[in-house]
Design a protein around this motif. Structure first.
Motif, mmCIF file in Angstrom:
data_model
loop_
_atom_site.group_PDB
_atom_site.id
_atom_site.type_symbol
_atom_site.label_atom_id
_atom_site.label_comp_id
_atom_site.label_asym_id
_atom_site.label_seq_id
_atom_site.Cartn_x
_atom_site.Cartn_y
_atom_site.Cartn_z
ATOM 1 N N ASN A 82 0.794 -1.229 0.000
ATOM 2 C CA ASN A 82 0.000 0.000 0.000
ATOM 3 C C ASN A 82 0.828 1.281 0.000
ATOM 4 O OD1 ASN A 82 -2.792 -1.126 0.253
ATOM 5 N ND2 ASN A 82 -1.919 -2.037 2.107
ATOM 6 N N TYR A 83 2.055 1.215 0.520
ATOM 7 C CA TYR A 83 2.930 2.405 0.562
ATOM 8 C C TYR A 83 4.342 1.988 0.122
ATOM 9 C CZ TYR A 83 -0.902 4.077 3.492
ATOM 10 O OH TYR A 83 -2.139 4.432 3.978
ATOM 11 N N PRO A 84 4.512 1.612 -1.136
ATOM 12 C CA PRO A 84 5.792 1.057 -1.585
ATOM 13 C C PRO A 84 6.976 2.003 -1.432
ATOM 14 C CG PRO A 84 4.354 1.546 -3.453
ATOM 15 C CD PRO A 84 3.516 1.676 -2.228
ATOM 16 N N ALA A 85 6.739 3.306 -1.394
ATOM 17 C CA ALA A 85 7.840 4.266 -1.264
ATOM 18 C C ALA A 85 8.237 4.525 0.190
ATOM 19 C CB ALA A 85 7.458 5.590 -1.929
ATOM 20 N N LEU A 86 7.462 4.020 1.151
ATOM 21 C CA LEU A 86 7.746 4.250 2.571
ATOM 22 C C LEU A 86 8.897 3.353 3.019
ATOM 23 C CD1 LEU A 86 6.924 5.535 5.321
ATOM 24 C CD2 LEU A 86 5.362 3.590 5.626
ATOM 25 N N PRO A 87 10.001 3.922 3.476
ATOM 26 C CA PRO A 87 11.117 3.083 3.928
ATOM 27 C C PRO A 87 10.718 2.225 5.137
ATOM 28 C CG PRO A 87 11.835 5.347 3.584
ATOM 29 C CD PRO A 87 10.338 5.362 3.541
ATOM 30 N N GLN A 88 11.120 0.947 5.099
ATOM 31 C CA GLN A 88 10.884 0.032 6.200
ATOM 32 C C GLN A 88 12.191 -0.663 6.577
ATOM 33 O OE1 GLN A 88 7.023 -2.204 6.378
ATOM 34 N NE2 GLN A 88 7.071 -1.905 4.171
ATOM 35 N N VAL A 89 12.346 -0.890 7.876
ATOM 36 C CA VAL A 89 13.559 -1.529 8.381
ATOM 37 C C VAL A 89 13.163 -2.717 9.253
ATOM 38 C CG1 VAL A 89 15.606 -1.253 9.846
ATOM 39 C CG2 VAL A 89 14.884 0.604 8.313
ATOM 40 N N ALA A 90 13.755 -3.875 8.994
ATOM 41 C CA ALA A 90 13.543 -5.063 9.811
ATOM 42 C C ALA A 90 14.680 -5.180 10.817
ATOM 43 C CB ALA A 90 13.480 -6.311 8.937
ATOM 44 N N CYS A 91 14.323 -5.297 12.099
ATOM 45 C CA CYS A 91 15.305 -5.428 13.177
ATOM 46 C C CYS A 91 15.103 -6.795 13.831
ATOM 47 C CB CYS A 91 15.119 -4.314 14.204
ATOM 48 S SG CYS A 91 15.279 -2.642 13.525
ATOM 49 N N PHE A 92 16.172 -7.559 13.957
ATOM 50 C CA PHE A 92 16.053 -8.977 14.287
ATOM 51 C C PHE A 92 16.442 -9.285 15.729
ATOM 52 C CE2 PHE A 92 17.234 -8.459 9.802
ATOM 53 C CZ PHE A 92 16.088 -8.976 9.220
ATOM 54 N N ASP A 93 15.662 -10.174 16.344
ATOM 55 C CA ASP A 93 15.984 -10.629 17.694
ATOM 56 C C ASP A 93 17.213 -11.530 17.719
ATOM 57 O OD1 ASP A 93 14.389 -9.429 19.578
ATOM 58 O OD2 ASP A 93 12.753 -10.852 19.393
ATOM 59 N N THR A 94 17.604 -12.052 16.574
ATOM 60 C CA THR A 94 18.774 -12.914 16.499
ATOM 61 C C THR A 94 20.068 -12.148 16.240
ATOM 62 O OG1 THR A 94 18.206 -13.280 14.177
ATOM 63 C CG2 THR A 94 17.513 -14.971 15.735
ATOM 64 N N ALA A 95 19.983 -10.930 15.713
ATOM 65 C CA ALA A 95 21.168 -10.246 15.184
ATOM 66 C C ALA A 95 22.229 -9.981 16.242
ATOM 67 C CB ALA A 95 20.750 -8.933 14.514
ATOM 68 N N PHE A 96 21.837 -9.603 17.443
ATOM 69 C CA PHE A 96 22.802 -9.232 18.482
ATOM 70 C C PHE A 96 23.715 -10.400 18.857
ATOM 71 C CE2 PHE A 96 23.726 -8.348 23.093
ATOM 72 C CZ PHE A 96 24.545 -7.256 22.889
ATOM 73 N N HIS A 97 23.235 -11.628 18.646
ATOM 74 C CA HIS A 97 24.005 -12.811 19.031
ATOM 75 C C HIS A 97 24.875 -13.362 17.908
ATOM 76 C CE1 HIS A 97 21.495 -12.921 22.615
ATOM 77 N NE2 HIS A 97 20.418 -13.000 21.871
ATOM 78 N N ARG A 98 24.837 -12.733 16.738
ATOM 79 C CA ARG A 98 25.476 -13.341 15.581
ATOM 80 C C ARG A 98 27.011 -13.259 15.600
ATOM 81 N NH1 ARG A 98 23.149 -14.293 10.958
ATOM 82 N NH2 ARG A 98 25.109 -15.410 10.667
#
Length: 403
Positions: A138-154
């Motif tokens: 619905n809002y393809p131009a709206l920037p979105q960021v995925a933040c992961f619960d796993t990333a800090f442990h990588r």
């Protein structure tokens, strides 16, 4: 006012927060809210950061039957009544798998890769992705960021992340990830301000809520976690069993005739405190119950935390501080007292008065290990990551135009 929207979507609710952001990327929480009762008794609730009520509205069930509908209602309210149109949206996504070791700008390709991990986080992943896909449509131009619960442990060493199975499975992504990373990252960032004497040392953080885990920090970096390939591992939780012999799963399938889907539902929804007590997954109810099964479930919860504290202290080769966080960890002085008793062998001695008032430092002055209660703030971490990626993208765009 420039703003960032933070979204944390579950199966029956969509939680959201709005942060104002200035030209220097400083964040100020403006409001928080949620749409809950999706598909049953939908309700929009929202308050200012000060606690003042902004909205409390019920909706007919057919108006909010799924997560995208809930997000649409919240977005419409923000846009039309508060005149808030965010610069970008940050999302909590539980599982980043082997592909993502840090937050990432979202596109359709990212969503497709993240959908592969839905079987590894069936309570969360699909629902985390639902609002992302809705906004992309619905809002393809709206920037979105995925933040992961796993990333800090990588950044764990391979020896901490590996199972004793053929290496080809590790290469496919079958490894120990760890979860609640956004919470642990927030605590790691807060320690230099709140407890500077221990921030650079060896710290165990206990994230205790309906989902529960523990993390070993060395100089603010995660080196070990109680959770593994999925969020079933480690501590007993509200409805999840925690550490379990794989033979139990084989028994359920081979001897009890359960299908894989039935086993999955059983392990995610019918075990943990709920399974042990036979009544409730709510620690507040269990603590006041006179049922011996309820008392046993609390005893088991505390016992396993004590065991894993030893495990993490061994990984750290010592211990300089212990931190409680999340719903139970921040609010239950009774559970903290019981855990403190389990940790006396490590030198822990709690101050009864400070513990009862949920003080920042709840250990006695003569305690061998200082103990802290630090409220977590995963939403702020998501907002910070979102702003960081947004500002980086703008900087690159400006550089390209200048050249």
């Amino acid at each position: 006012m420039d703003t960032i929207l933070v979204v944390n979507a579950g199966s029956s609710s969509v939680k959201f927060q709005i942060f104002a952001v200035d030209a220097n990327a400083r964040l100020d929480r403006v409001l928080k809210g949620q749409v809950d009762g999706i598909g049953s008794r939908p309700r929009l609730r929202a308050t200012r950061a000060s606690g003042e009520t902004l909205a409390d509205r019920a909706y007919p069930v057919e108006a909010i039957m799924d997560v995208p509908a809930a997000l649409a209602v919240a977005s419409s309210w923000l846009r039309e009544e508060l005149r808030i149109t965010p610069l970008a949206v940050g999302h909590r996504v539980v599982h980043g798998g082997p592909d993502y070791a840090k937050p990432v700008a979202v596109d359709h390709g990212v969503v497709t890769r993240l959908e592969r991990f839905e079987p590894l986080a069936p309570l969360h992943q699909r629902h985390n992705l639902a609002p992302i896909k809705s906004l992309l449509a619905n809002y393809p131009a709206l920037p979105q960021v995925a933040c992961f619960d796993t990333a800090f442990h990588r950044r764990h060493d391979a020896v901490a992340d590996s199972y004793a199975i053929p290496y080809r499975l590790y290469e496919e992504g079958v490894r120990r990830y760890g979860f609640h990373g956004l919470s642990y990252e927030y605590i790691a960032r807060a320690l230099p301000t709140l407890a500077p004497d221990v921030a650079g040392g060896r710290v165990i953080v206990a994230h205790l809520g309906s989902g529960a885990s523990m993390c070993a920090l060395r100089a603010g970096r995660s080196i070990e976690s109680t959770m593994g390939f999925t969020a079933l591992d480690g501590l007993a939780m509200g409805t999840r069993p925690g550490q379990l012999d794989p033979g139990v799963v084989l028994y359920l399938i081979m001897a009890k005739g359960m299908s894989p889907d039935e086993v999955q539902t059983f392990l995610y929804r019918d075990c943990g405190l709920k399974g042990l007590s036979g009544a409730s997954n709510d620690m507040r109810e269990l603590l006041v119950s006179h049922d011996p099964h309820a008392a046993f479930s609390v005893e088991y919860f505390v016992y396993r935390i004590g065991l894993f504290a030893g495990f993490l202290a061994a990984a750290l080769e010592g211990l300089d501080a212990f931190v409680f966080t999340a719903g139970i960890g921040e609010n239950s002085d009774a559970i903290r007292t019981r855990i403190g008793d389990r940790l006396k062998w490590l030198g822990v001695s709690l101050d009864e008065t400070e513990n009862a008032r949920n003080a920042l430092k709840i250990s006695r002055p003569d305690s061998g290990i200082p103990v802290y209660v630090i409220p977590t703030d995963e939403e702020r971490m998501i907002a910070e990551h979102t702003v960081s990626l947004l500002w980086t993208a703008r900087s690159h765009a400006n550089s390209e135009r200048a050249s």
